[in-house]
Design an enzyme around this catalytic site. Structure first.
Site, PDB file in Angstrom:
ATOM      1  NE  ARG A 249      33.788 -31.441  55.724  1.00 18.08           N
ATOM      2  CZ  ARG A 249      34.137 -32.790  55.581  1.00 18.08           C
ATOM      3  NH1 ARG A 249      33.506 -33.515  54.785  1.00 18.08           N
ATOM      4  NH2 ARG A 249      34.975 -33.364  56.652  1.00 18.08           N
ATOM      5  CG  HIS A 253      29.942 -35.193  56.721  1.00 13.31           C
ATOM      6  ND1 HIS A 253      29.752 -34.550  55.405  1.00 13.31           N
ATOM      7  CD2 HIS A 253      28.753 -35.978  56.974  1.00 13.31           C
ATOM      8  CE1 HIS A 253      28.459 -35.171  54.927  1.00 13.31           C
ATOM      9  NE2 HIS A 253      28.114 -36.032  55.783  1.00 13.31           N
ATOM     10  CE1 TYR A 261      37.389 -36.001  57.399  1.00 10.88           C
ATOM     11  CE2 TYR A 261      36.638 -36.836  59.342  1.00 10.88           C
ATOM     12  CZ  TYR A 261      36.496 -35.947  58.412  1.00 10.88           C
ATOM     13  OH  TYR A 261      35.677 -34.852  58.523  1.00 10.88           O
TER      14      TYR A 261
HETATM   15  C1  TPP Z   1      22.825 -41.493  47.831  1.00 16.28           C
HETATM   16  C2  TPP Z   1      23.650 -41.143  48.940  1.00 16.28           C
HETATM   17  N1  TPP Z   1      24.695 -41.848  49.198  1.00 16.28           N
HETATM   18  C3  TPP Z   1      25.336 -41.718  50.552  1.00 16.28           C
HETATM   19  C4  TPP Z   1      24.668 -40.670  51.322  1.00 16.28           C
HETATM   20  C5  TPP Z   1      25.525 -40.186  52.757  1.00 16.28           C
HETATM   21  N2  TPP Z   1      26.266 -39.087  52.428  1.00 16.28           N
HETATM   22  C6  TPP Z   1      25.706 -37.930  53.044  1.00 16.28           C
HETATM   23  S1  TPP Z   1      26.607 -36.622  52.534  1.00 16.28           S
HETATM   24  C7  TPP Z   1      27.642 -37.538  51.867  1.00 16.28           C
HETATM   25  C8  TPP Z   1      28.856 -36.852  51.381  1.00 16.28           C
HETATM   26  C9  TPP Z   1      28.790 -36.209  50.220  1.00 16.28           C
HETATM   27  O1  TPP Z   1      30.001 -35.627  49.756  1.00 16.28           O
HETATM   28  P1  TPP Z   1      30.028 -34.453  48.645  1.00 16.28           P
HETATM   29  O2  TPP Z   1      29.268 -34.745  47.521  1.00 16.28           O
HETATM   30  O3  TPP Z   1      31.462 -34.168  48.425  1.00 16.28           O
HETATM   31  O4  TPP Z   1      29.340 -33.077  49.627  1.00 16.28           O
HETATM   32  P2  TPP Z   1      29.841 -32.559  50.846  1.00 16.28           P
HETATM   33  O5  TPP Z   1      29.383 -33.028  51.843  1.00 16.28           O
HETATM   34  O6  TPP Z   1      31.277 -32.345  50.873  1.00 16.28           O
HETATM   35  O7  TPP Z   1      29.541 -30.988  50.770  1.00 16.28           O
HETATM   36  C10 TPP Z   1      27.301 -38.717  51.933  1.00 16.28           C
HETATM   37  C11 TPP Z   1      28.054 -39.849  51.319  1.00 16.28           C
HETATM   38  C12 TPP Z   1      23.644 -40.066  50.928  1.00 16.28           C
HETATM   39  N3  TPP Z   1      23.105 -38.938  51.441  1.00 16.28           N
HETATM   40  N4  TPP Z   1      23.060 -40.232  49.667  1.00 16.28           N
END
Ligand code: TPP
Ligand code: MG
Length: 330
Positions: A249, A253, A261
């Site tokens: 990425r 985020h 980080y």
């Molecule tokens: C069930 C749940 N837990 C926490 C969150 C908060 N959250 C939003 S995006 C994210 C990270 C997701 O990481 P990943 O699956 O690696 O996807 P990326 O953002 O890297 O595309 C989190 C923890 C959420 N939206 N849903």
């Protein structure tokens, strides 16, 4: 990193396909770049979870699909929407929450859908889309249609119970499903290597009795080749495959994340693996474009994105009187 596509395979890819793949990736790149700028100028509400750096994943996988095949996306979904064929202006207007958006402006960034093109929607719940995708795949089995479904999700989602439960059921029922994990190394601010005691998510497939493949997610041809194999297996009734696309990425985020980080050195390393310049060089070398033709295409694609943003800005907000439409059955 897994090996990149070798020269013999590259030499065999039709030039029209090379042009389509580059066009698809550049369009997403422009969309993300211009949306980031618009967001920084406070031109629309909500968030931007940028797909910058991951373009080869969506474009490579969707190039292996038919229009009637389905995808289920995530909170980082624009690359998937565009690669699967959602029309640009309604997609963009949805980001801006406008009445002309594909969901009438009600879904915004995380909830755009276009069932006519097999786009069953994004999802704000991490891992939440994975079981939906199994439902779509099972419906094809029940209807006797050879339609395949793709569940896109991230490395963070691969630690959710829903991921493991769905892998197990899909494997046992041989569902026509692709699990496509885009391992971009982070879940929000948490590095993958600090939360999982295994380097490859693909190895989890062994526990469910299905193939698990690690792919260079920044090599669009490698992604396409792996997706084609998995799609053929699913369509033949042999069940699901787990693809792990190693990628990065390149933005934070969300737009505005200062990325404290991670190190600037790590970012520079991955910039050197950026899927776009890499495939651009290959496309020129293969003679899919000449330099002037490619530059003209890039100008045209950038202008299309600008036009879609202008269209969104000029579009009306949803009518407050319609707020309860689609909430209750008529
Ligand atoms: C069930 C749940 N837990 C926490 C969150 C908060 N959250 C939003 S995006 C994210 C990270 C997701 O990481 P990943 O699956 O690696 O996807 P990326 O953002 O890297 O595309 C989190 C923890 C959420 N939206 N849903
Ligand atoms: Mg991630």
């Amino acid at each position: 990193m897994p090996p990149s596509t070798d020269d013999a395979v590259v030499a065999d890819i039709p030039l029209a396909l090379v042009r389509d793949l580059y066009t698809g990736m550049y369009r997403i790149r422009q969309c993300e770049d211009q949306l980031n700028t618009a967001f920084a100028r406070n031109l629309f509400p909500g968030y931007i979870h940028s797909y910058l750096g991951q373009e080869a994943c969506a474009v490579g996988v969707c190039a292996a699909l038919r229009q009637d095949d389905c995808i289920v996306s995530t909170h980082r979904g624009r690359g998937h929407y565009l690669a699967k064929g959602m029309a640009l202006k309604p997609m963009m207007a949805e980001m801006f929450g406008k009445a002309t958006g594909i969901g009438g402006g009600r879904g915004g960034e995380m909830h755009a859908a276009d069932p006519a093109r097999g786009i069953l929607g994004g999802n704000g719940i991490v891992g939440g889309g994975i079981p939906y995708a199994a439902g779509a795949a099972y419906s094809a089995v029940l209807d006797g249609i050879d339609r395949v479904t793709v569940a896109f999700f991230g490395d963070g989602a691969s630690n959710q119970g829903a991921f493991h439960e769905t892998l197990n059921l899909a494997a046992a029922w041989k569902l026509p499903l692709l699990f496509v994990c885009e391992n971009n190394m982070y879940a929000e601010m948490t590095p993958f290597k600090e939360t999982v005691n295994e380097t490859d998510i693909a190895r989890r497939a062994v526990g469910y009795g299905i193939p698990g493949v690690v792919v260079d997610g920044n090599d669009v041809l490698a992604v396409l080749a792996a997706a084609r194999t998995a799609v053929a297996r699913a369509r033949a009734g042999d069940g699901p495959t787990l693809l792990e696309l190693k990628t990065y990425r390149t933005g934070g985020h969300f737009q505005g994340d200062p990325c404290k980080y991670r190190t600037r050195e790590e970012e520079a390393l991955w910039k050197s693996r950026d899927p776009l310049p890499r495939f651009r060089a290959l496309a020129l070398q293969r003679g899919a474009f000449d330099e002037a033709g490619l530059a003209a295409l890039e100008v045209r694609l950038a202008a299309e994105i600008t036009e879609a943003i202008d269209f969104s800005l000029a579009s009306p907000d949803p009518d407050p009187a319609s707020a309860l439409d689609h909430v209750y059955a008529p």
